[in-house]
Design a protein around this motif. Sequence first.
Motif, PDB file in Angstrom:
ATOM      1  N   ALA A 175       0.852  -1.191   0.000  1.00  0.00           N
ATOM      2  CA  ALA A 175       0.000   0.000   0.000  1.00  0.00           C
ATOM      3  C   ALA A 175       0.887   1.240   0.000  1.00  0.00           C
ATOM      4  CB  ALA A 175      -0.917  -0.001   1.224  1.00  0.00           C
ATOM      5  N   THR A 176       0.268   2.382  -0.211  1.00  0.00           N
ATOM      6  CA  THR A 176       1.006   3.646  -0.175  1.00  0.00           C
ATOM      7  C   THR A 176       0.481   4.521   0.956  1.00  0.00           C
ATOM      8  OG1 THR A 176      -0.537   4.649  -1.746  1.00  0.00           O
ATOM      9  CG2 THR A 176       1.440   3.601  -2.657  1.00  0.00           C
ATOM     10  N   GLY A 177       1.303   5.516   1.324  1.00  0.00           N
ATOM     11  CA  GLY A 177       0.894   6.434   2.382  1.00  0.00           C
ATOM     12  C   GLY A 177       1.730   7.698   2.364  1.00  0.00           C
ATOM     13  N   LYS A 178       1.333   8.681   3.168  1.00  0.00           N
ATOM     14  CA  LYS A 178       2.025   9.981   3.189  1.00  0.00           C
ATOM     15  C   LYS A 178       3.329   9.935   3.977  1.00  0.00           C
ATOM     16  CE  LYS A 178      -1.813  11.857   4.598  1.00  0.00           C
ATOM     17  NZ  LYS A 178      -2.824  12.802   5.120  1.00  0.00           N
ATOM     18  N   ASN A 179       3.502   8.887   4.771  1.00  0.00           N
ATOM     19  CA  ASN A 179       4.765   8.688   5.479  1.00  0.00           C
ATOM     20  C   ASN A 179       4.976   7.189   5.663  1.00  0.00           C
ATOM     21  OD1 ASN A 179       3.282   7.890   7.917  1.00  0.00           O
ATOM     22  ND2 ASN A 179       2.843  10.083   8.163  1.00  0.00           N
TER      23      ASN A 179
END
Length: 228
Positions: free
Chosen positions: A202-206
């Motif tokens: 998954a992706t994320g802001k941090n």
Amino acid sequence: MHTFLSSFKNEKLLRQALTHRSYVNENPGAGEHNERLEFLGDAVLNFLSGEYLYRRHPEKGEDELTRRRSALVDEKQLAKFAIEVGLDLRMRLGKGAIRDGGYQNPNLLSSTFEAVIGAYYLDKNHEIEKVREIVEPLFDSVPEQIVVFRSNVDSKNRFQEWVQRNVGTTPPTYKTTQIGGLSHAPEFKAEVYVEDKKYGEATGKNKKEAEKAAAEDALATLKAKGLL
């Protein structure tokens, strides 16, 4: 805060809610233990905490609300509520449970709290509003940052627990890299592996957010396969 205990009309119902199985085992004439009431209280608390969060956070989606609810009514938090309302001093435990530190045991405290909430719901003729009056001030007392922190770590913990139960003692590992975004708003991608097998990404802001989302992806995949 514990004055609601004195408002029980049915003392026998309250006594049952405070009675652990270990007490009944040692005192056969003590009546029923509290496990059925615990089941009911768990359902009542899940509803009230879900409804509470739904009202308080109109901007949050289902996944975030679910994580926050888990944090708000987890064992550790319910044990704190139990102490706040004075249940630690009133639980009816067997001698063995007492010797093992039962009055401070988070599992026993949280279970008793659930049982007392179930009993209170019955005592008040199934009026959910009466129970809401008791539990909402408790929910309000939990600092926002505690709920957010617990909800953030919850998915990683749950995935690690699944791995330990079903795969082995090797904990999951996360490979996290920055994949783009602006300097002030980077984007990270995390992949979670167990013994070289990828379970989610998954992706994320941090990094923390990406890893948490990867764990959630792994859990969602396991659930879809009927493994969770």
